[in-house]
Scaffold this active site. Structure first.
Site, short mmCIF file in Angstrom:
data_model
loop_
_atom_site.label_atom_id
_atom_site.label_comp_id
_atom_site.label_asym_id
_atom_site.label_seq_id
_atom_site.Cartn_x
_atom_site.Cartn_y
_atom_site.Cartn_z
N CYS A 237 0.81 -1.22 0.00
CA CYS A 237 0.00 0.00 0.00
C CYS A 237 0.85 1.27 0.00
CB CYS A 237 -0.93 0.01 1.21
SG CYS A 237 -1.79 -1.54 1.45
N GLY B 265 -13.31 -8.50 -5.18
CA GLY B 265 -13.65 -8.09 -3.81
C GLY B 265 -12.97 -8.95 -2.78
#
Lengths: 381, 117
Positions: free
Chosen positions: A80, A115
């Site tokens: 991230c 997802g």
């Protein structure tokens, strides 16, 4: 050393971009960033492409049809923290006078994964063993939440209030995926994911997005350049058995280094974009970034200081909770948002009079460390 | 669970969960260092103490479509010290400070079972 600045930036709306492949998604951000910087495409001397899950040589694929003349393309991955790491590395090259103008692009397309939680890096005995037992990132953050409620005497409502604040900010941001406000009751009543974190306390996982900035060591346009006052990337140190998991160690360490690099302190910061992947994260990072003293995170939140209009708005973009978290794009998008505030172009969510902004993101995904990577930047005008 | 490349349980009766101790610093790490690791010669295999204390936990609520019941995960602190992550079983609602002991498990290698205070 040369001073480096962000001279332009742009991002796509974060959301579900069904049927849009990487080049079409990223090129919009690239072309808009070039236009915002007031430069020509051929002024760019290198490209840094930050991405986590999109596969090899994604940067080259994205820019193939844009007509760059075979300039270097570096593909950067730090989970991230990829986007911020791309900016960090690009800045190094500018400071070394290898280039004077470069493009940093961040992109991720999580809808392609269908997802769910971001996969861990399981090429490791510890991570594999823990992942088999059920370790996922929501669980990691939820355990911090449990310990926070226990040690600090905080309430579930205190956690949920972060989501309420950031969803309010997101309602002011045309680039956010979640643009409707929410209430404490709705947040607490949403489906439990990993106790105490309910669905609305977790950043959306079905999201695509791209963001781009132009970094330069030359004054190229009339627009106000946003100086990179500090740029820090650190990696996790192996956890000790008696670690305090509320310390947010890797972020605190990155922040200390950034403040020292810039010759600034937390009180100098006017606006912040931080890594609110889950509500508990924002509370912990208030303290790790020095915005609040130890034990005072909830007090800072309740004071209203971190809300748009407050003393130091945190996540005026809506944060990851509203925007979503397309991994490679997040760190660059945080800097685009701060750039807008420092240039007075953030519209209804403007941090009034902002001169110094801070961005922070952390990359998780392996066991045995607070997080694997963290990056803190200080930007100023 | 297939046999891992590192020692997980001792052969004793009752078996003990195993960790590695850094010979220079005395630090315990879990799981134990595999024999084929370049770091193996710097460590020795040791038994984890029988009972640990919950440091923190969460209860995962799988989506309805999975058909799975909620389950508890947590970090358990053992003397040594060593902190180990795993499934918490035997109690509907764990609490920080509760005592758990490791138990062999076919699926996960080990789980933590609630014991009396």
């Amino acid at each position: 050393m040369r001073e480096t600045s962000i001279i332009g930036g742009a991002m796509t709306p974060f959301g579900r971009h069904a049927g849009v492949l990487a080049p079409e998604l990223a090129q919009r951000a690239i072309l808009d960033a070039i236009a915002d910087a007031g430069i020509e495409k051929d002024d760019i001397q290198a490209i840094y492409c930050a991405n986590v899950l999109g596969g090899m040589i994604l940067g080259q694929l994205i820019v193939r049809d844009l007509g760059f003349k075979g300039i270097p393309v570096y593909n950067v991955e730090n989970a991230c923290a990829s986007g911020a790491t791309g900016v960090h590395l690009a800045r190094h090259a500018l400071m070394a006078q290898q280039y004077d103008t470069v493009l940093v692009l961040g992109i991720e397309q999580l809808t392609a994964l269908g997802g769910g939680t971001i996969p861990l890096q399981r090429n490791d005995h510890k991570t594999e063993l823990y992942a088999k037992a059920g370790m996922v990132l929501p669980a990691v953050y939820a355990m911090r939440g449990t310990r926070f409620l226990h040690e600090r005497g905080a309430s579930r409502e205190d956690l949920a209030a972060i989501a309420v604040k950031n969803r309010h900010h997101g309602s002011l941001n045309e680039y956010a995926q979640q643009r409707t406000e929410t209430t404490l009751e709705e947040v607490l009543a949403s489906r439990m994911i990993a106790d105490p974190l309910t669905l609305l306390q977790c950043c959306p996982s079905q999201v695509d997005g791209a963001a781009a900035v132009i970094l330069s060591s030359r004054r190229r346009s009339a627009k106000r350049p946003v100086k990179v006052l500090a740029s820090v990337v650190v990696s996790g140190v192996r956890e000790q058995a008696d670690d305090d998991i509320l310390d947010a160690e890797i972020t605190a360490r990155a922040a200390r280094q950034a403040y020292e690099q810039a010759g600034l302190g937390p009180d100098d910061v006017d606006v912040v974009e931080l890594h609110d992947a889950f509500t508990i994260a924002e509370l912990l990072y208030y303290e790790a970034l020095g915005l609040a003293d130890h034990g005072e995170a909830v007090s800072l939140l309740k004071s209203g200081a971190t809300r748009v209009g407050g003393r130091v708005p945190v996540n005026p973009s809506g944060g990851l909770l509203s925007k979503g978290h397309p991994l490679g794009a997040t760190g660059v998008a945080q800097m685009v948002e701060i750039m807008w505030h420092l240039r007075g172009r953030a519209g209804a969510r403007q941090a009034q009079g902002a001169k110094v902004g801070l961005t922070q993101c952390t990359g998780g995904g392996i066991a045995g460390v607070d997080h694997a990577a963290s990056s803190v930047h200080l930007l100023g005008v | 669970m297939s046999t891992p490349p590192y020692p997980l349980w001792s052969a004793g009766d009752p078996p003990a969960l195993l960790a590695s101790r850094d010979l220079e610093r005395g630090e315990l790490i879990f799981p134990a260092v595999p024999d084929n690791s370049p770091l193996a010669e710097r460590h020795e295999v040791v038994a984890v103490e029988r009972v640990g204390t919950v440091y923190t936990f969460t209860i995962i609520h799988p989506g309805a479509k999975s058909g799975l019941a909620p389950y508890a995960l947590g970090y358990v602190d053992f003397p040594g010290p060593v902190r180990i992550f795993g499934r918490l079983q035997g109690k509907a609602q764990p609490a920080i400070g509760d005592h758990y002991e490791p138990r062999a498990d076919a699926a996960f290698g080990y789980v933590f079972e609630s014991v009396g205070a």
